[in-house]
Design an enzyme around this catalytic site. Structure first.
Site, PDB file in Angstrom:
ATOM      1  N   HIS A  59      -4.277  -1.344   3.876  1.00 20.96           N
ATOM      2  CA  HIS A  59      -2.932  -1.541   4.454  1.00 20.96           C
ATOM      3  C   HIS A  59      -2.892  -1.165   5.943  1.00 20.96           C
ATOM      4  O   HIS A  59      -1.935  -0.556   6.415  1.00 20.96           O
ATOM      5  CB  HIS A  59      -1.876  -0.717   3.707  1.00 20.96           C
ATOM      6  CG  HIS A  59      -1.680  -1.122   2.287  1.00 20.96           C
ATOM      7  ND1 HIS A  59      -0.637  -1.926   1.877  1.00 20.96           N
ATOM      8  CD2 HIS A  59      -2.379  -0.850   1.169  1.00 20.96           C
ATOM      9  CE1 HIS A  59      -0.714  -2.106   0.565  1.00 20.96           C
ATOM     10  NE2 HIS A  59      -1.764  -1.474   0.106  1.00 20.96           N
TER      11      HIS A  59
ATOM     12  N   ASN B 158       4.178  -2.580  -3.943  1.00 17.65           N
ATOM     13  CA  ASN B 158       3.667  -3.853  -3.423  1.00 17.65           C
ATOM     14  C   ASN B 158       4.675  -4.953  -3.729  1.00 17.65           C
ATOM     15  O   ASN B 158       5.571  -4.766  -4.564  1.00 17.65           O
ATOM     16  CB  ASN B 158       2.331  -4.213  -4.085  1.00 17.65           C
ATOM     17  CG  ASN B 158       1.144  -3.524  -3.420  1.00 17.65           C
ATOM     18  OD1 ASN B 158       1.255  -2.988  -2.325  1.00 17.65           O
ATOM     19  ND2 ASN B 158       0.015  -3.553  -4.084  1.00 17.65           N
TER      20      ASN B 158
ATOM     21  N   TYR C 206      -3.627   9.413  -1.489  1.00 18.31           N
ATOM     22  CA  TYR C 206      -2.879   9.143  -0.248  1.00 18.31           C
ATOM     23  C   TYR C 206      -2.837  10.354   0.675  1.00 18.31           C
ATOM     24  O   TYR C 206      -3.162  10.267   1.858  1.00 18.31           O
ATOM     25  CB  TYR C 206      -1.457   8.676  -0.570  1.00 18.31           C
ATOM     26  CG  TYR C 206      -1.429   7.285  -1.138  1.00 18.31           C
ATOM     27  CD1 TYR C 206      -2.023   7.004  -2.361  1.00 18.31           C
ATOM     28  CD2 TYR C 206      -0.820   6.232  -0.462  1.00 18.31           C
ATOM     29  CE1 TYR C 206      -2.017   5.727  -2.888  1.00 18.31           C
ATOM     30  CE2 TYR C 206      -0.817   4.949  -0.985  1.00 18.31           C
ATOM     31  CZ  TYR C 206      -1.409   4.708  -2.195  1.00 18.31           C
ATOM     32  OH  TYR C 206      -1.419   3.445  -2.716  1.00 18.31           O
TER      33      TYR C 206
END
Ligand code: HEM
Length: 511
Positions: free
Chosen positions: A62, A135, A345
């Site tokens: 991303h 998403n 993350y």
């Protein structure tokens, strides 16, 4: 007045980073008119040294994205199923920051690439930041996080040639056929949305909403575009990739600047734990949707984006969203992909932005007090001053009681057996076939699907192509054979593929 005059920022007086006013800003200090540059020229060294360090690691996935700010407003009461403070009353507003992105390309890649689109929302709630990192497709390629790094490797560049590689791409997808439902989404025109404003976002994973009495429900989240869900066809997407690679980024920025604020309606699908155990679809399997006919959408609120950033790097590049950033009332489930994401993350962000990434203004929660976390690079927020850096009865801390419902760990269904979970069966093709039929009811969409796949698959190794025809044949026999005909046609006669005509001409010129 005197203090103001002394402040170079307010006066816009140019200085070095150490604050020394500089009048020779566009010339280096030299020994005489044509002599070498002096080491004492701190202005030059300061400028070059900072420039040399301008880049930080781009996101490992991303990397290309855009973002904006806005607000979320509760329009429907859901306090019967969720005690999260941001849903506590109809009309309640919460500020949000949003980042939208493609997945596989690098930071400079084209916005119109065939790819899922990321849609991450940071809600600045009274009880901490809640990040909904979704998403634009409701499902994903794999259902176990252990496969994520290798999956991503195959969608990026070949380790030897450093080019995108159709063989790697399809080799992975056809060897891990739980991907089929997402592949059907990606290679329909849904894989190339018209703009960030014209796409939905989904949690994909099942989460838990905890009610005030401690009971819980399983939920999937949907943010449906009020602008409508619109797509590009292959020709349009291919054209934009060269004519305007920043198409989506520009569209979002300019729409907000014009005052055309995009909005999304937030819905949840809600399943009672008892029904979830009997449900046909494994609720911890992110490759499956919950059919709306069986689990209807329940409206919650509306999110509107109404403000652009002032500085892309500071506010959007440094934004750090993470599925682990949850708030009381919203909890993760045992979905193994989600569990992997809960770790990945923030780990990536500590590497990308540093250990104190939560202190960067765009990431700062409204109220955070974590005085046992000390020091580290860029501890810029006062570092909790003289407060004890350990739990001390001398200066006690207040703890707010929060209900945490762990009941999902008592799950007895087959979901938690890794072997069962990894096995691909005919069940994995049922929803993909359903989507193929949906495309059949939308004019031209099945034909576009065949064009989209064949114009990509033709570049793969023949053994991988064969495996792909078999995989699509499990969705629909005719689809498999039509794809084989279309793809092999391009392989044998590259001039039938429009983009390849030019590539073939240019290749000839290199010889
Ligand atoms: C186990 C599977 C997955 C892993 C390990 C993973 C890991 C990551 C990592 C490390 C990042 C970069 C974070 C950063 O540097 O700020 C990222 C970004 C992102 N991921 Fe995933 N991911 C996974 C699956 C998914 C799924 C299933 C979705 C959607 C439902 C998703 C949506 C996103 C989005 C939207 C971003 C960009 C966030 C932003 O704009 O900053 N990922 N992922």
């Amino acid at each position: 007045m005197a203090a103001q005059a002394a402040n170079p920022i307010q006066q816009r007086v140019y200085t070095t980073s150490s604050g020394r006013p500089i009048s020779y800003a566009t010339a280096s200090q030299r020994l005489g008119n044509n002599g070498p540059i002096l080491l004492q020229d701190f202005h030059l060294i300061d400028l070059l040294a900072h420039f040399d360090r301008e880049r930080i690691p781009e996101r490992v996935v991303h990397a290309k994205g855009a973002g904006a700010y806005g607000e979320f407003e509760v329009t429907h009461d859901i306090t019967d199923i969720c005690s999260a403070d941001l849903f506590s009353e109809v009309g309640k507003k919460t500020k949000v920051a949003v980042r939208l992105s493609t997945v596989g390309g690098e930071k400079g890649s084209a916005d119109s690439a065939r790819d899922p689109r990321g849609f991450a929302i940071k809600f600045y709630t009274e009880e901490g930041n809640w990040d909904m990192v979704g998403n634009d497709t409701p499902v994903f390629f794999i259902r176990d996080g252990v496969k994520f790094p290798t999956f991503i490797h195959t969608q990026k560049r070949n380790p030897q040639t450093n080019t995108k590689d159709a063989t790697m791409f399809w080799d992975f997808l056809t060897s891990n056929q739980e991907s089929i439902h997402q592949v059907m989404q990606l290679f329909s025109d849904r894989g190339t949305p018209l703009s960030y404003r014209h796409m939905n976002t989904y949690s994909g994973h099942t989460f838990k909403f905890i009610a005030a009495d401690g009971s819980f429900k399983y939920v999937k989240m949907h943010f449906i575009s009020d602008q409508g869900n619109r797509t590009l066809n292959l020709e349009e997407a291919t054209h934009l990739a060269s004519a305007n690679p920043d198409w989506n980024t520009q569209d979002l920025f300019e729409a907000i600047a014009r005052g055309e604020y995009p909005s999304w309606t937030f819905y949840v699908q809600v399943l009672d734990p008892k029904d979830a155990e009997k449900f046909r679809w494994n609720i911890f399997d992110v490759t499956k949707v919950w059919p709306h006919s069986e689990v209807p959408l329940r409206p919650v609120g509306k999110m509107t984006l109404n403000r652009n950033c002032q500085n892309y790097f500071a506010e959007i590049e440094q934004m750090a969203v993470a599925p682990a950033h949850l708030v009381p009332g919203i909890e993760p489930t045992a979905d193994p992909m989600l569990q992997a994401r809960l770790f990945s993350y923030t780990d990536s962000q500590r590497h990308r932005l540093g250990v104190n990434y939560q202190q960067i203004p765009v990431n700062q929660p409204l109220h955070a007090y974590a005085p046992w976390q000390r020091d580290g690079q860029y501890a810029i927020n006062g570092n909790y001053g003289a407060d004890p850096n350990y739990p001390s009865p001398l200066k006690p801390i207040t703890y707010k009681p929060v209900d945490v419902n762990q009941q999902h760990e008592e799950w007895v269904g087959r979901a938690l057996n890794p072997q069962n979970f990894n096995e691909v069966t005919d069940e994995d093709f049922v929803q993909a076939t359903g989507l193929w039929h949906v495309l059949g009811r939308q004019e031209g969409q099945q034909a576009n699907f065949i064009t989209n796949v064949s114009s990509h698959l033709f570049g793969a190794d023949p053994r991988v192509r064969q495996r792909a025809y078999e995989m699509f044949g499990r969705v629909d026999k005719q689809l498999g054979s039509k794809l084989e005909v279309a793809t092999e046609h391009i392989v044998q006669d590259a001039s039938k593929n429009k983009t390849d005509e030019i590539v073939a001409r240019l290749t000839a010129r290199t010889k």
